[in-house]
Scaffold this active site. Structure first.
Site, PDB file in Angstrom:
ATOM      1  N   CYS A 102       0.863  -1.179   0.000  1.00 55.52           N
ATOM      2  CA  CYS A 102       0.000   0.000   0.000  1.00 55.52           C
ATOM      3  C   CYS A 102       0.900   1.229   0.000  1.00 55.52           C
ATOM      4  O   CYS A 102       2.091   1.129  -0.292  1.00 55.52           O
ATOM      5  CB  CYS A 102      -0.993  -0.019   1.166  1.00 55.52           C
ATOM      6  SG  CYS A 102      -0.274   0.157   2.812  1.00 55.52           S
TER       7      CYS A 102
ATOM      8  N   ARG B 150      -3.490  -0.683   5.258  1.00 55.60           N
ATOM      9  CA  ARG B 150      -4.024  -1.777   4.463  1.00 55.60           C
ATOM     10  C   ARG B 150      -3.094  -2.971   4.325  1.00 55.60           C
ATOM     11  O   ARG B 150      -3.487  -4.113   4.599  1.00 55.60           O
ATOM     12  CB  ARG B 150      -4.423  -1.276   3.073  1.00 55.60           C
ATOM     13  CG  ARG B 150      -5.530  -0.241   3.104  1.00 55.60           C
ATOM     14  CD  ARG B 150      -5.713   0.413   1.762  1.00 55.60           C
ATOM     15  NE  ARG B 150      -4.574   1.266   1.433  1.00 55.60           N
ATOM     16  CZ  ARG B 150      -4.392   1.877   0.282  1.00 55.60           C
ATOM     17  NH1 ARG B 150      -5.258   1.705  -0.695  1.00 55.60           N
ATOM     18  NH2 ARG B 150      -3.353   2.651   0.069  1.00 55.60           N
TER      19      ARG B 150
ATOM     20  N   ASP C 146      -8.353   3.292   0.991  1.00 49.74           N
ATOM     21  CA  ASP C 146      -7.449   3.657   2.072  1.00 49.74           C
ATOM     22  C   ASP C 146      -8.266   4.316   3.184  1.00 49.74           C
ATOM     23  O   ASP C 146      -8.861   5.374   2.978  1.00 49.74           O
ATOM     24  CB  ASP C 146      -6.391   4.625   1.553  1.00 49.74           C
ATOM     25  CG  ASP C 146      -5.270   4.858   2.541  1.00 49.74           C
ATOM     26  OD1 ASP C 146      -5.406   4.486   3.726  1.00 49.74           O
ATOM     27  OD2 ASP C 146      -4.232   5.418   2.131  1.00 49.74           O
TER      28      ASP C 146
END
Length: 157
Positions: A13, A19, A127
């Site tokens: 990420c 994440r 996100d």
């Protein structure tokens, strides 16, 4: 290291504090429960959080669902990651594009995590960093869904 015996997966990420460490932890726990041996890691395309732990909001949401992110320390993607991992799975298109720009010829081509894992929608893993607590809880559910698909795909190998 890349081996046929133990599949290796790198989750990527932006900052490696929300994440990707979440997906790594979910995959680690669920793979163990499924009796799958995997080499798992996560990293970020950015450098801002190197050495830091997971975001406290993600730590809490993950813990509520039974996942421990406390040992995690963020790191940035390295050129040798494309040689070391069988799969390099990005959480969103921005990170995928960054990875494609970093990859040297002959290395593992990156892919989007959710479609690779068989999740039809959403294509990108949102996100939660700038959102509220509910966004982090949603991330946990999405990580579980994606990892379930990943495990199903690996079992077919």
């Amino acid at each position: 290291m890349k081996t046929a015996a133990v599949p290796s997966i790198l989750f990527v990420c932006l900052g490696n504090i929300c994440r990707s460490p979440l997906v790594e932890a979910v995959a680690r726990q669920r793979a163990a429960q499924a009796g799958l041996s995997l080499s798992l890691a996560s990293c970020g395309t950015g450098h801002w959080h190197i050495g830091k732990g997971a975001d406290p909001r993600m730590l809490q949401a993950a813990a509520e669902a039974g996942y421990d992110l406390s040992p995690h320390r963020a790191r940035q993607v390295r050129a040798d990651d494309f040689q070391a991992f069988d799969w390099v799975l990005a959480m969103d298109r921005d990170n995928l594009e960054t990875l494609e720009g970093l990859r040297r010829s002959g290395g593992t081509a990156p892919a989007l995590f959710l479609p690779w894992a068989g999740v039809a929608a959403p294509e990108e893993f949102p996100d939660p960093y700038f959102g509220d607590t509910e966004g982090f809880r949603h991330a946990v559910a999405l990580a579980e869904q994606g990892v379930d698909g990943l495990i199903a795909r690996l079992r077919q190998r």
